[in-house]
Scaffold this motif. Structure first.
Motif, short mmCIF file in Angstrom:
data_model
loop_
_atom_site.label_atom_id
_atom_site.label_comp_id
_atom_site.label_asym_id
_atom_site.label_seq_id
_atom_site.Cartn_x
_atom_site.Cartn_y
_atom_site.Cartn_z
N ARG A 243 38.24 0.30 7.17
CA ARG A 243 37.04 1.20 6.84
C ARG A 243 36.09 0.97 8.01
NH1 ARG A 243 38.31 -1.04 1.91
NH2 ARG A 243 36.92 -2.56 1.75
N GLY A 244 36.25 0.07 9.13
CA GLY A 244 35.44 -0.29 10.01
C GLY A 244 34.88 -1.72 10.17
N VAL A 245 34.53 -2.04 11.44
CA VAL A 245 34.15 -3.43 11.35
C VAL A 245 32.49 -3.62 10.66
CG1 VAL A 245 33.69 -5.11 12.83
CG2 VAL A 245 35.41 -3.83 13.23
N THR A 246 32.19 -4.38 10.30
CA THR A 246 31.03 -4.61 9.62
C THR A 246 30.48 -5.94 10.19
OG1 THR A 246 31.57 -5.38 7.29
CG2 THR A 246 31.21 -2.94 7.71
N PRO A 247 29.07 -6.26 10.17
CA PRO A 247 28.67 -7.55 10.38
C PRO A 247 29.21 -8.67 9.41
CG PRO A 247 26.76 -6.03 10.61
CD PRO A 247 27.99 -5.26 10.23
N GLU A 248 29.17 -8.13 8.16
CA GLU A 248 29.81 -9.06 7.15
C GLU A 248 31.33 -9.38 7.33
OE1 GLU A 248 30.83 -7.08 3.07
OE2 GLU A 248 29.74 -8.63 2.38
N LEU A 249 32.11 -8.66 7.86
CA LEU A 249 33.27 -9.31 8.37
C LEU A 249 33.09 -10.15 9.40
CD1 LEU A 249 35.50 -5.91 8.13
CD2 LEU A 249 35.47 -7.83 6.60
N ASN A 250 32.11 -9.85 10.38
CA ASN A 250 31.97 -10.66 11.52
C ASN A 250 31.40 -11.78 10.80
OD1 ASN A 250 32.46 -8.87 13.42
ND2 ASN A 250 30.42 -8.31 13.87
N ALA A 251 30.81 -12.18 9.87
CA ALA A 251 30.25 -13.40 9.50
C ALA A 251 31.67 -14.20 8.70
CB ALA A 251 29.34 -13.27 8.27
#
Length: 284
Positions: A243-251
């Motif tokens: 669904r797309g890369v988000t800062p939450e996934l980065n965290a």
């Protein structure tokens, strides 16, 4: 004159090799640095820096789905690593020390989980569990895919990795030390516990660390054999990234990276402590 030319060529070669080494180093680690930096991004858009913030770590750790996935991953990794270390070490000792019927077949098949593609093993395990549950259901109890099937699947491939690492350690083992222990009237168990096990412990620790890392990192097999409520963290990240890369996934990825680095540093510190203790014992 010839020596000067050769010296100049040698210096240029070393410089080119050093420059190439830095290029490879940057190719490997710059993406990791970018991931970590943007995990502290205050903006909801990944590619736009909006300032420093820890908000995404708070959101990730307060998300019940993520915390459930973390809990499942830790349980599966702990169980699969513990069982794989015991069974993998036992298989390595059996293949190294004993000659029995079917040894060559076992020696060959132990490498299959390492060399076959993950997707092939995932399908094999899924079919196995489906047929096994169909057979068990005919007697009354009903089983479904869940944490237990994920843990069993991780054990299935981790045993091979532990066995290979421990066997590499056993190849360097000095068997005369065991003979000396028996000459001093030590029993078989005492020889194993006081001589064999301490000497092969670095290999066991390395195999356990590898098994733990592979379990925490697995996506394909876990996605096939997981059931409702047994989604691991890598599977969650893989499904969310569609669904797309988000800062939450980065965290989340940064937290996984930190955990992996901590495990490696802890294993290295433990090995150094044991090596220093062994050197002190030899000196005494």
């Amino acid at each position: 004159m010839t020596g000067t030319v050769e010296t100049g060529l040698g210096q240029r070669t070393r410089r080119l090799l050093a420059a190439w080494a830095w290029v490879v180093f940057a190719f490997l680690y710059v993406p990791i640095v970018v991931l970590v930096v943007f995990s502290f991004n205050a903006s909801a858009r990944v590619n736009i820096w909006g300032g420093f913030s820890l908000a995404w770590y708070g959101e990730a750790l307060s998300n019940e789905v993520i915390t459930s996935a973390i809990r499942v991953s830790l349980i599966v990794a702990a169980v699969s690593t513990a069982v794989s270390v015991v069974l993998g070490t036992a298989v390595a000792l059996a293949l190294d020390r004993y000659r029995f019927k079917g040894r060559r077949a076992l020696d060959g098949t132990i490498y299959l989980p390492i060399v076959i593609p993950d997707i092939t093993m995932a399908v094999m395990l899924l079919v196995f569990f489906a047929e096994a549950f169909k057979f068990i259901d005919s007697f009354g109890p009903r089983f479904t895919l869940g944490i237990s099937t994920v843990a069993l699947s991780h054990i299935a491939f981790n045993i091979s990795f532990v066995c290979v690492v421990v066997r590499a350690r056993l190849d360097q083992f000095d068997r005369t030390l065991e003979e000396a222990a028996r000459d001093l009237y030590a029993t078989g168990w005492q020889t194993f516990r006081r001589v064999t096990l301490p000497l092969i412990m670095p290999g066991i620790a390395a195999g356990g660390l590898l098994a733990l890392t592979l379990s925490l990192d697995d996506v394909v097999i876990s996605a096939f054999v997981a059931g409702p409520g047994s989604t691991t963290l890598p599977v969650y990240v893989f499904s969310s990234i569609r669904r797309g890369v988000t800062p939450e996934l980065n965290a989340i990825s940064t937290l996984m990276l930190t955990a992996s680095i901590t495990l490696v540093l802890g294993a290295l510190a433990l090995q150094r402590r044991r090596a220093s203790a062994s050197q002190q014992t030899q000196v005494l």
